[in-house]
Design an enzyme around this catalytic site. Structure first.
Site, mmCIF file in Angstrom:
data_model
loop_
_atom_site.group_PDB
_atom_site.id
_atom_site.type_symbol
_atom_site.label_atom_id
_atom_site.label_comp_id
_atom_site.label_asym_id
_atom_site.label_seq_id
_atom_site.Cartn_x
_atom_site.Cartn_y
_atom_site.Cartn_z
ATOM 1 N N ARG A 28 4.237 -7.795 6.212
ATOM 2 C CA ARG A 28 4.887 -6.574 6.693
ATOM 3 C C ARG A 28 3.925 -5.395 6.624
ATOM 4 N NH1 ARG A 28 10.057 -7.999 7.646
ATOM 5 N NH2 ARG A 28 10.719 -9.813 6.444
ATOM 6 N N ASP A 29 3.970 -4.560 7.670
ATOM 7 C CA ASP A 29 3.124 -3.367 7.721
ATOM 8 C C ASP A 29 3.519 -2.416 6.599
ATOM 9 O OD1 ASP A 29 1.308 -1.977 10.220
ATOM 10 O OD2 ASP A 29 2.097 -0.644 8.674
ATOM 11 N N ILE A 30 2.546 -1.798 5.963
ATOM 12 C CA ILE A 30 2.788 -0.905 4.840
ATOM 13 C C ILE A 30 3.465 0.396 5.289
ATOM 14 C CG2 ILE A 30 0.609 0.417 4.840
ATOM 15 C CD1 ILE A 30 0.466 -0.205 1.783
ATOM 16 N N ASN A 86 -4.402 -3.531 19.163
ATOM 17 C CA ASN A 86 -5.205 -2.336 19.419
ATOM 18 C C ASN A 86 -6.692 -2.671 19.324
ATOM 19 O OD1 ASN A 86 -2.947 -0.561 19.645
ATOM 20 N ND2 ASN A 86 -2.766 -0.517 17.423
ATOM 21 N N GLU A 94 -7.236 0.925 13.590
ATOM 22 C CA GLU A 94 -7.582 1.501 12.284
ATOM 23 C C GLU A 94 -8.220 0.473 11.357
ATOM 24 O OE1 GLU A 94 -3.915 3.000 10.778
ATOM 25 O OE2 GLU A 94 -3.795 4.619 12.265
ATOM 26 N N VAL A 95 -7.783 -0.770 11.467
ATOM 27 C CA VAL A 95 -8.314 -1.827 10.608
ATOM 28 C C VAL A 95 -9.082 -2.807 11.488
ATOM 29 C CG1 VAL A 95 -7.771 -3.652 8.978
ATOM 30 C CG2 VAL A 95 -6.403 -1.544 8.969
ATOM 31 N N HIS A 99 -5.717 -8.113 14.645
ATOM 32 C CA HIS A 99 -4.341 -8.408 14.249
ATOM 33 C C HIS A 99 -3.401 -8.066 15.380
ATOM 34 C CE1 HIS A 99 -5.388 -4.312 13.069
ATOM 35 N NE2 HIS A 99 -4.133 -3.990 13.358
ATOM 36 N N HIS A 101 0.451 -6.745 16.131
ATOM 37 C CA HIS A 101 1.667 -6.124 15.600
ATOM 38 C C HIS A 101 2.868 -6.770 16.282
ATOM 39 C CE1 HIS A 101 -0.275 -2.266 14.055
ATOM 40 N NE2 HIS A 101 -1.234 -2.742 14.832
HETATM 41 P P1 5GP Z 1 -4.211 -0.841 13.833
HETATM 42 O O1 5GP Z 1 -4.079 0.613 14.143
HETATM 43 O O2 5GP Z 1 -5.544 -1.199 13.270
HETATM 44 O O3 5GP Z 1 -3.792 -1.706 14.985
HETATM 45 O O4 5GP Z 1 -3.102 -1.111 12.726
HETATM 46 C C1 5GP Z 1 -3.380 -1.196 11.370
HETATM 47 C C2 5GP Z 1 -2.047 -1.305 10.654
HETATM 48 O O5 5GP Z 1 -2.296 -1.749 9.339
HETATM 49 C C3 5GP Z 1 -1.291 0.026 10.543
HETATM 50 O O6 5GP Z 1 -0.017 -0.099 11.164
HETATM 51 C C4 5GP Z 1 -1.203 0.266 9.044
HETATM 52 O O7 5GP Z 1 0.029 0.833 8.652
HETATM 53 C C5 5GP Z 1 -1.390 -1.141 8.468
HETATM 54 N N1 5GP Z 1 -2.017 -1.167 7.145
HETATM 55 C C6 5GP Z 1 -3.142 -0.489 6.767
HETATM 56 N N2 5GP Z 1 -3.447 -0.786 5.486
HETATM 57 C C7 5GP Z 1 -2.498 -1.675 5.064
HETATM 58 C C8 5GP Z 1 -2.295 -2.353 3.817
HETATM 59 O O8 5GP Z 1 -3.041 -2.197 2.851
HETATM 60 N N3 5GP Z 1 -1.231 -3.193 3.751
HETATM 61 C C9 5GP Z 1 -0.380 -3.393 4.811
HETATM 62 N N4 5GP Z 1 0.632 -4.252 4.625
HETATM 63 N N5 5GP Z 1 -0.559 -2.780 5.997
HETATM 64 C C10 5GP Z 1 -1.599 -1.928 6.120
#
Ligand code: 5GP
Length: 115
Positions: A28-30, A86, A94-95, A99, A101
């Site tokens: 689950r997303d944080i 993304n 961001e990460v 991945h 969503h």
């Molecule tokens: P991106 O913008 O890279 O597609 O999405 C990264 C997602 O990772 C974001 O929705 C963010 O809330 C989630 N996220 C970032 N750090 C963590 C974490 O430490 N744990 C969890 N469960 N989600 C994270």
């Protein structure tokens, strides 16, 4: 480049894991943006969609079959949901560990915010 998701996959930091197999981990997303907001990530470190190779086709297929199963398990399959990957700055990534969503549980509105 190792990211926070590699640490979650290695169980070095906690996450609310909903599914795991040999190729992928789902948790689950944080900071959920919908009642259901789950991330499905390959265990292999693929930084972005730009780094996908033909050899990754099996794991990429697994992302989709996992999303299908999660949608059923979370009770959002019939009503519908959105899958998002993304990529880089304009994509809002961001990460930097590829991945998908899965978002659902409410009407998600237009695909993109209006400019
Ligand atoms: P991106 O913008 O890279 O597609 O999405 C990264 C997602 O990772 C974001 O929705 C963010 O809330 C989630 N996220 C970032 N750090 C963590 C974490 O430490 N744990 C969890 N469960 N989600 C994270």
């Amino acid at each position: 480049m190792s990211t926070i998701f590699s640490k979650i996959i290695a169980k070095e930091i906690p996450a609310d894991i909903v599914y795991e197999d040999d190729l992928v981990l789902a948790f689950r997303d944080i900071a959920p943006q919908a009642p259901v907001h789950i991330l499905i990530t390959p265990k292999k470190e693929i930084p972005t969609a730009n780094d996908v190779e033909a050899a990754d086709e099996a794991v990429l297929g697994r992302l989709f079959t996992t999303a299908t199963q999660i949608a059923r398990d979370e009770g959002i399959a019939k009503q519908g949901y959105r899958l998002i990957v993304n990529c880089n700055e304009d994509g809002g990534q961001e990460v930097f560990h590829l991945h998908m969503h899965i978002l659902g549980g409410r009407s998600l509105g237009p695909m993109l915010a209006k400019k």
